[in-house]
Write an enzyme that holds these catalytic residues in place. Structure first.
Site, PDB file in Angstrom:
ATOM      1  N   SER A  19     200.703  80.211  33.087  1.00  0.00           N
ATOM      2  CA  SER A  19     201.392  79.613  34.234  1.00  0.00           C
ATOM      3  C   SER A  19     200.422  78.949  35.202  1.00  0.00           C
ATOM      4  O   SER A  19     200.832  78.181  36.071  1.00  0.00           O
ATOM      5  CB  SER A  19     202.209  80.674  34.982  1.00  0.00           C
ATOM      6  OG  SER A  19     201.382  81.724  35.443  1.00  0.00           O
ATOM      7  N   GLY A  21     195.749  78.111  35.922  1.00  0.00           N
ATOM      8  CA  GLY A  21     194.364  78.282  35.521  1.00  0.00           C
ATOM      9  C   GLY A  21     194.026  77.760  34.139  1.00  0.00           C
ATOM     10  O   GLY A  21     194.537  76.730  33.676  1.00  0.00           O
ATOM     11  N   LYS A  42     203.880  86.281  33.536  1.00  0.00           N
ATOM     12  CA  LYS A  42     204.738  87.105  34.389  1.00  0.00           C
ATOM     13  C   LYS A  42     205.434  86.336  35.491  1.00  0.00           C
ATOM     14  O   LYS A  42     206.514  86.719  35.936  1.00  0.00           O
ATOM     15  CB  LYS A  42     203.902  88.205  35.064  1.00  0.00           C
ATOM     16  CG  LYS A  42     203.746  89.454  34.263  1.00  0.00           C
ATOM     17  CD  LYS A  42     203.338  90.646  35.101  1.00  0.00           C
ATOM     18  CE  LYS A  42     202.487  90.311  36.293  1.00  0.00           C
ATOM     19  NZ  LYS A  42     202.168  91.506  37.103  1.00  0.00           N
ATOM     20  N   TYR A 168     185.767  97.018  34.140  1.00  0.00           N
ATOM     21  CA  TYR A 168     186.080  95.636  33.788  1.00  0.00           C
ATOM     22  C   TYR A 168     185.351  95.213  32.518  1.00  0.00           C
ATOM     23  O   TYR A 168     185.945  94.579  31.626  1.00  0.00           O
ATOM     24  CB  TYR A 168     185.702  94.696  34.929  1.00  0.00           C
ATOM     25  CG  TYR A 168     185.819  93.225  34.556  1.00  0.00           C
ATOM     26  CD1 TYR A 168     187.059  92.662  34.289  1.00  0.00           C
ATOM     27  CD2 TYR A 168     184.691  92.418  34.454  1.00  0.00           C
ATOM     28  CE1 TYR A 168     187.181  91.329  33.927  1.00  0.00           C
ATOM     29  CE2 TYR A 168     184.799  91.083  34.100  1.00  0.00           C
ATOM     30  CZ  TYR A 168     186.042  90.544  33.841  1.00  0.00           C
ATOM     31  OH  TYR A 168     186.152  89.216  33.473  1.00  0.00           O
TER      32      TYR A 168
END
Length: 464
Positions: A19, A21, A42, A168
């Protein structure tokens, strides 16, 4: 820019996190060939701080010449992925390419990373990539141009890439391990590769991590889209590679990389995992006016010890991006008495930070008080809050707190929105040096209400 060759015409791409980037940039590049694009993400409703939804991205894909299917998908949910995959097959007759782009990032150390953030990163980066691949692979095996491309780094076991953000790194390397294993498992049947940027890419996530000034040190997402297009145009026996965008494009004859720069000629910030030490990245960012949210705390900053240190251990365990986004303030505590010293609470950058010493940026509020009063006010209330859970705030605090659900690619959950610095009398840093109930009103309507998990009782006086 790398010219489109038409090799993806008629191909169906299933792209997670498309959606905005990099994911959206790859979708638009494929659309210019006339490809079919499934936007699996999302964001169905506009987000106040993040651009784009699956529907606005779908409009752009169609305008670029592609066919599109927007699907609301949380890639941690097996049923949602399965439904989106089935709908894609029914709409376009199959799936040829999977781009695992969706990712979550939280650059904090082990003690500072709440488990909900660990679960989020592992759930999206590792489990989401594995699960989406598992559900799409049966359809890729039927394709003439089967390919999986993960937006993940080379597997670099230099400890420097673990020490400041172990969770991460584990989660992101999990995506790369999927490449390592699946490339060999499906060799000769499906191409499986990884792609990673040489430099920072201007995205909403980078803006969040880098703060003001970061954009001019970045390249646009177009460089990743061009590199992805080049990789996805290769045959299925091109597999098992960990690729860097700049290297891929150089092999395809691209020489002018200034065309991808947000500000041509400006020094660029190297991305993670490519053996540019984090300390060097911090220095480069600070030299060019950016705020490095991933900057490690000074080595001499105690993680615990004494009532003040123990209090800050608790505070570090409960602050997160939600509180940071809602507060946007840096606080300095000048403590006197038995445990005198300077401490800080940064609720302005990244996931927040707290510890001993000068704050990483100029303090919006400076508070002077006795260390004993500080410990009584914060430590007791924080301890109660951690045990009492979500039922902590009742009565007069219900009217002062707003809980909101974050809906971005990197966070979700409930957030308290304390009053930000500079709004009204709550931010007068007034604290008498003695007394059992100091008047400390700098963080929100009460001192201890940094987070709805931080306090069950409050000793702070009401607002004037």
């Amino acid at each position: 820019m790398l010219q489109n060759s038409g090799k993806l015409a008629g191909c169906t791409l299933f792209i997670t996190g498309a959606s905005r980037g990099i994911g959206k940039a790859i979708a638009l590049k494929a659309a210019r060939d006339g490809a079919n694009v499934v936007i699996a993400a999302k964001t169905a409703e506009p987000h106040p701080k993040l651009p784009g939804t699956i529907f606005t991205a779908a409009d752009e894909v169609e305008a670029a010449g592609g066919k599109v299917l927007p699907c609301v998908v949380d890639i941690r949910d097996e049923q949602q992925i399965g439904a989106a995959v089935q709908k894609a097959v029914e709409t376009f007759g199959g799936i040829d390419i999977l781009v695992n782009n969706a990712s979550a990032i939280n650059l904090t150390g082990t003690l500072e990373t709440p488990m909900k953030k660990v679960d989020l990163m592992l759930g999206i980066n590792l489990r989401g990539t594995y699960l989406t691949s598992k559900l799409v692979i049966p359809h890729l095996l039927k394709s003439r141009r089967p390919h999986i491309l993960n937006l993940s780094p080379p597997l670099n076991l230099n400890p420097v890439w673990f020490k400041n953000h172990t969770a991460y790194t584990m989660a992101k390397y999990g995506m790369s391990m999927c490449v390592l294993g699946m490339a060999e498992e499906f060799r000769g049947q499906i191409a499986v590769n990884a792609l990673w940027p040489r430099t920072a890419i201007q995205t909403a996530a980078m803006d969040m991590l880098g703060g003001d000034g970061i954009g001019k040190q970045c390249r646009t997402a177009d460089i990743m889209a061009d590199a992805a297009y080049a990789v996805l145009s290769k045959p299925k026996d091109y597999t098992g590679h960990f690729l860097v965008d700049e290297d891929v494009l150089k092999e395809h004859g691209v020489k002018d990389f200034d065309q991808y720069a947000v500000q041509p000629g400006h020094p660029l910030l190297p991305d993670f995992f490519l053996d540019e030490a984090p300390e060097t990245l911090v220095q480069q960012m600070e030299q060019h006016g950016a705020t490095p949210a991933f900057k490690a705390p000074p080595s001499d900053t105690p993680l615990s010890g004494g009532p003040i240190g123990n209090t800050f251990d608790i505070i570090r365990g409960v602050i997160n991006e939600d509180v940071v986004k809602a507060t946007q303030g840096v606080y300095r505590f000048d403590l006197s008495g038995d445990h005198s010293g300077v401490w800080f609470l940064d609720l302005k950058s990244g996931s927040g930070s707290a510890g001993q010493g000068e704050p990483p940026a100029k303090a919006d509020v400076v508070m002077t008080m006795d260390s004993g009063d500080f410990a009584k006010m914060f430590a007791a209330e924080a301890d109660h809050g951690l045990h009492d859970g979500e039922a902590a705030h009742q009565g007069r605090h219900d009217a002062r707190h707003q809980a909101g659900e974050a809906d971005g690619p990197h966070e979700q959950g409930q957030a308290v929105r304390p009053r930000p610095p500079g709004r009204g009398p709550a931010h007068r840093a007034e604290a008498p040096p003695t007394g059992p109930r100091p008047r400390l009103l700098a963080v929100s309507s009460c001192t201890c209400c940094l987070n709805d998990k931080l306090a069950s009782r409050c000793n702070a006086p009401p607002l004037p």
